[in-house]
Scaffold this motif. Structure first.
Motif, mmCIF file in Angstrom:
data_model
loop_
_atom_site.group_PDB
_atom_site.id
_atom_site.type_symbol
_atom_site.label_atom_id
_atom_site.label_comp_id
_atom_site.label_asym_id
_atom_site.label_seq_id
_atom_site.Cartn_x
_atom_site.Cartn_y
_atom_site.Cartn_z
ATOM 1 N N ALA A 164 0.847 -1.196 0.000
ATOM 2 C CA ALA A 164 0.000 0.000 0.000
ATOM 3 C C ALA A 164 0.881 1.244 0.000
ATOM 4 C CB ALA A 164 -0.905 0.012 1.226
ATOM 5 N N VAL A 165 0.485 2.245 -0.771
ATOM 6 C CA VAL A 165 1.243 3.501 -0.854
ATOM 7 C C VAL A 165 0.306 4.644 -0.469
ATOM 8 C CG1 VAL A 165 2.689 4.965 -2.311
ATOM 9 C CG2 VAL A 165 2.587 2.490 -2.740
ATOM 10 N N PRO A 166 0.176 4.924 0.825
ATOM 11 C CA PRO A 166 -0.722 6.004 1.263
ATOM 12 C C PRO A 166 -0.182 7.383 0.873
ATOM 13 C CG PRO A 166 -0.191 4.478 3.055
ATOM 14 C CD PRO A 166 0.781 4.220 1.950
ATOM 15 N N HIS A 167 -1.100 8.319 0.672
ATOM 16 C CA HIS A 167 -0.736 9.713 0.420
ATOM 17 C C HIS A 167 -0.793 10.472 1.738
ATOM 18 C CE1 HIS A 167 -3.015 9.270 -3.723
ATOM 19 N NE2 HIS A 167 -2.282 8.212 -3.440
ATOM 20 N N ASN A 168 0.225 11.124 2.168
ATOM 21 C CA ASN A 168 0.218 12.049 3.312
ATOM 22 C C ASN A 168 -1.028 11.938 4.192
ATOM 23 O OD1 ASN A 168 2.711 13.699 2.642
ATOM 24 N ND2 ASN A 168 1.528 13.976 0.782
ATOM 25 N N ILE A 169 -1.038 10.963 5.084
ATOM 26 C CA ILE A 169 -2.226 10.703 5.904
ATOM 27 C C ILE A 169 -2.339 11.730 7.035
ATOM 28 C CG2 ILE A 169 -3.518 8.916 7.113
ATOM 29 C CD1 ILE A 169 -1.501 6.900 6.011
ATOM 30 N N GLY A 230 -0.108 -9.559 -4.520
ATOM 31 C CA GLY A 230 1.017 -9.251 -5.382
ATOM 32 C C GLY A 230 0.947 -7.880 -6.036
ATOM 33 N N GLN A 231 0.011 -7.031 -5.585
ATOM 34 C CA GLN A 231 -0.224 -5.741 -6.224
ATOM 35 C C GLN A 231 0.246 -4.578 -5.358
ATOM 36 O OE1 GLN A 231 -1.542 -5.363 -9.379
ATOM 37 N NE2 GLN A 231 -1.452 -7.603 -9.501
ATOM 38 N N ILE A 232 0.496 -3.456 -6.008
ATOM 39 C CA ILE A 232 0.830 -2.197 -5.347
ATOM 40 C C ILE A 232 -0.320 -1.227 -5.591
ATOM 41 C CG2 ILE A 232 2.432 -0.243 -5.261
ATOM 42 C CD1 ILE A 232 4.589 -2.135 -6.358
ATOM 43 N N PHE A 233 -0.775 -0.554 -4.524
ATOM 44 C CA PHE A 233 -1.896 0.375 -4.633
ATOM 45 C C PHE A 233 -1.566 1.724 -4.023
ATOM 46 C CE2 PHE A 233 -3.895 -3.822 -4.552
ATOM 47 C CZ PHE A 233 -4.802 -3.739 -5.611
ATOM 48 N N ASN A 234 -1.710 2.796 -4.814
ATOM 49 C CA ASN A 234 -1.754 4.130 -4.232
ATOM 50 C C ASN A 234 -3.080 4.277 -3.493
ATOM 51 O OD1 ASN A 234 0.664 4.890 -5.456
ATOM 52 N ND2 ASN A 234 -0.362 5.728 -7.262
ATOM 53 N N ILE A 235 -3.037 4.917 -2.318
ATOM 54 C CA ILE A 235 -4.256 5.145 -1.543
ATOM 55 C C ILE A 235 -4.332 6.617 -1.165
ATOM 56 C CG2 ILE A 235 -5.566 4.565 0.521
ATOM 57 C CD1 ILE A 235 -4.005 2.001 0.751
ATOM 58 N N GLY A 236 -5.375 7.277 -1.626
ATOM 59 C CA GLY A 236 -5.559 8.659 -1.207
ATOM 60 C C GLY A 236 -6.273 9.478 -2.255
ATOM 61 N N PRO A 237 -6.653 10.699 -1.929
ATOM 62 C CA PRO A 237 -7.402 11.551 -2.851
ATOM 63 C C PRO A 237 -6.549 11.941 -4.053
ATOM 64 C CG PRO A 237 -6.679 12.808 -0.953
ATOM 65 C CD PRO A 237 -6.347 11.377 -0.667
ATOM 66 N N ASP A 238 -7.160 11.951 -5.212
ATOM 67 C CA ASP A 238 -6.404 12.362 -6.395
ATOM 68 C C ASP A 238 -7.143 13.455 -7.167
ATOM 69 O OD1 ASP A 238 -8.456 10.774 -7.290
ATOM 70 O OD2 ASP A 238 -7.187 9.259 -8.235
ATOM 71 N N SER A 239 -7.985 14.183 -6.443
ATOM 72 C CA SER A 239 -8.724 15.275 -7.084
ATOM 73 C C SER A 239 -8.637 16.572 -6.290
ATOM 74 C CB SER A 239 -10.199 14.886 -7.241
ATOM 75 O OG SER A 239 -10.776 14.618 -5.975
ATOM 76 N N THR A 275 1.941 14.175 -6.139
ATOM 77 C CA THR A 275 0.522 13.824 -6.145
ATOM 78 C C THR A 275 0.343 12.502 -6.876
ATOM 79 O OG1 THR A 275 0.119 15.083 -8.186
ATOM 80 C CG2 THR A 275 -0.200 16.232 -6.082
ATOM 81 N N CYS A 276 -0.627 11.719 -6.426
ATOM 82 C CA CYS A 276 -0.812 10.369 -6.939
ATOM 83 C C CYS A 276 -2.163 10.172 -7.604
ATOM 84 C CB CYS A 276 -0.712 9.347 -5.805
ATOM 85 S SG CYS A 276 0.945 9.057 -5.196
ATOM 86 N N SER A 277 -2.222 9.178 -8.467
ATOM 87 C CA SER A 277 -3.486 8.688 -9.002
ATOM 88 C C SER A 277 -3.913 7.461 -8.208
ATOM 89 C CB SER A 277 -3.327 8.305 -10.469
ATOM 90 O OG SER A 277 -4.433 7.527 -10.909
ATOM 91 N N SER A 278 -5.182 7.413 -7.829
ATOM 92 C CA SER A 278 -5.723 6.254 -7.124
ATOM 93 C C SER A 278 -6.669 5.444 -8.014
ATOM 94 C CB SER A 278 -6.448 6.696 -5.848
ATOM 95 O OG SER A 278 -5.533 7.184 -4.891
ATOM 96 N N ASP A 279 -6.507 5.571 -9.329
ATOM 97 C CA ASP A 279 -7.380 4.868 -10.265
ATOM 98 C C ASP A 279 -7.365 3.356 -10.038
ATOM 99 O OD1 ASP A 279 -8.233 7.175 -11.452
ATOM 100 O OD2 ASP A 279 -6.905 7.035 -13.187
ATOM 101 N N LYS A 280 -6.199 2.804 -9.783
ATOM 102 C CA LYS A 280 -6.092 1.355 -9.611
ATOM 103 C C LYS A 280 -6.880 0.891 -8.389
ATOM 104 C CE LYS A 280 -2.648 -2.352 -9.237
ATOM 105 N NZ LYS A 280 -1.195 -2.663 -9.209
ATOM 106 N N ALA A 281 -6.724 1.590 -7.263
ATOM 107 C CA ALA A 281 -7.466 1.234 -6.052
ATOM 108 C C ALA A 281 -8.963 1.431 -6.261
ATOM 109 C CB ALA A 281 -6.983 2.070 -4.867
#
Length: 334
Positions: A164-169, A230-239, A275-281
């Protein structure tokens, strides 16, 4: 019902995650060495042990009978890692490797590792998971090395894993007396003391801040979804990306304080746009942004008001102290 083990359970993310899993009816265990966490954060009902994640024999004894390990433990001090690389690397890469090894030796079902946006470095935004990892500081290097260690060990020994790759929690219970990390909490603590904040560079660094409750929901989904293995996920707002200046102005407004911040020199190797995209999550796990960054900042302010402001604790020694070291740390300006 599953048996979860959370490393860094006395920390901000760990304690909120433990509280949520307990409410769901799971058995929750965890450890923390209290270098960055607070024992008062550990929720009632969690089987808690004071332990350092670099101690293999201790970790192996604690992980017996555990189904899922969520590795939250880390000194998440990206900027400081340039000046205390040994300390930050030990608490990230070595600690993570020890946890992975102990978990696999105990035959846990799954390991979920919390990485960082620092894995992406200085690339075009928004960051997306297929991008090459290009860390620009020791913290990011340690996080990428931990990811690769996990995938190597888990695939070799046939253990399920996800990253998991959280965005600035941000949110309640975030440590706010640490001068090296948690920009929103640092600012709120200063302003509620009636002091002006310190901003590095021009303050136009752009970030996305994620409410801890949204992050926790997706982390729990990662733990139980077969599609997440086996997956990597960005987690967080992307808008809803904001600058550090905008963050500071919002905190001043919420606290009814006059905006007159102190601007300092840029920090070495600080990424300007992160800034990240959370489309995959969103597509695989149904991620939704239910709480705004404003909600998270208000939670921080209310938490500090409830518990009282605190003096800043310079609890990590600077290993490298030279003319590139930020004056806020060298001279303890906070």
């Amino acid at each position: 019902m599953s048996v979860y083990f959370i490393t860094g359970v006395a920390g901000f993310l760990g304690c909120n995650l433990a509280e949520s899993l307990l409410k769901d009816g799971h058995i929750v265990k965890g450890c923390d060495n209290l270098s960055g966490g607070d024992i008062e954060n550990v929720p009632k009902g969690c089987d808690f042990s004071i332990a350092d994640c670099t101690d293999f024999n201790k970790m192996k004894s604690l992980l017996k009978g555990v189904d899922i390990v969520i590795n939250c433990a880390a000194l998440a001090h990206e900027g400081l890692s340039v000046f205390s690389p040994s300390t930050i690397s030990m608490s990230n890469f070595q600690a993570a490797t020890t946890v992975f090894s102990a978990a696999i030796s105990c035959e846990v079902k799954k390991i979920v590792h919390c990485s960082s946006m620092a894995r992406y470095g200085q690339q075009a935004v928004p960051f997306k998971e297929p991008m090459s990892t290009m860390p620009v500081d020791p913290y990011g290097v340690a996080k990428v090395a931990s990811e690769r260690m996990l995938s190597t060990l888990a695939e070799t020994h046939n253990i399920e894993y996800s990253i998991a790759v959280p965005h600035n929690i941000i949110g309640k219970k975030q440590k706010y007396d640490d001068p090296f990390r948690n920009v929103a909490s640092i600012m709120a603590n200063l302003v509620l003391q009636g002091r002006q904040v310190f901003i590095y560079g021009d303050g136009e660094q752009r970030r996305c801040f994620s409410h801890v409750e949204d992050c926790i929901k997706t982390l729990k989904d990662i733990c139980i979804s077969d599609k997440a293995n086996g997956q990597i996920f960005n987690i967080g707002p992307d808008s809803s990306f904001i600058t550090i200046n905008e963050l500071a102005k919002f905190i001043y407004k919420e606290c009814n304080f006059e905006f007159n911040p102190n601007y300092l020199e840029e920090r070495p190797r600080e990424v300007k746009l992160a800034t990240c995209s959370s489309d995959k999550a969103r597509e695989i796990l149904g991620y939704k942004e239910l709480k705004s960054w404003q909600d998270g900042v208000r939670d921080i302010i209310n938490h500090i008001r409830k518990n009282g402001t605190k003096p800043f604790q310079y609890h990590i020694d600077l290993e490298i102290n030279n003319d590139q070291t930020p004056s806020s740390w060298r001279n303890r300006l906070f």
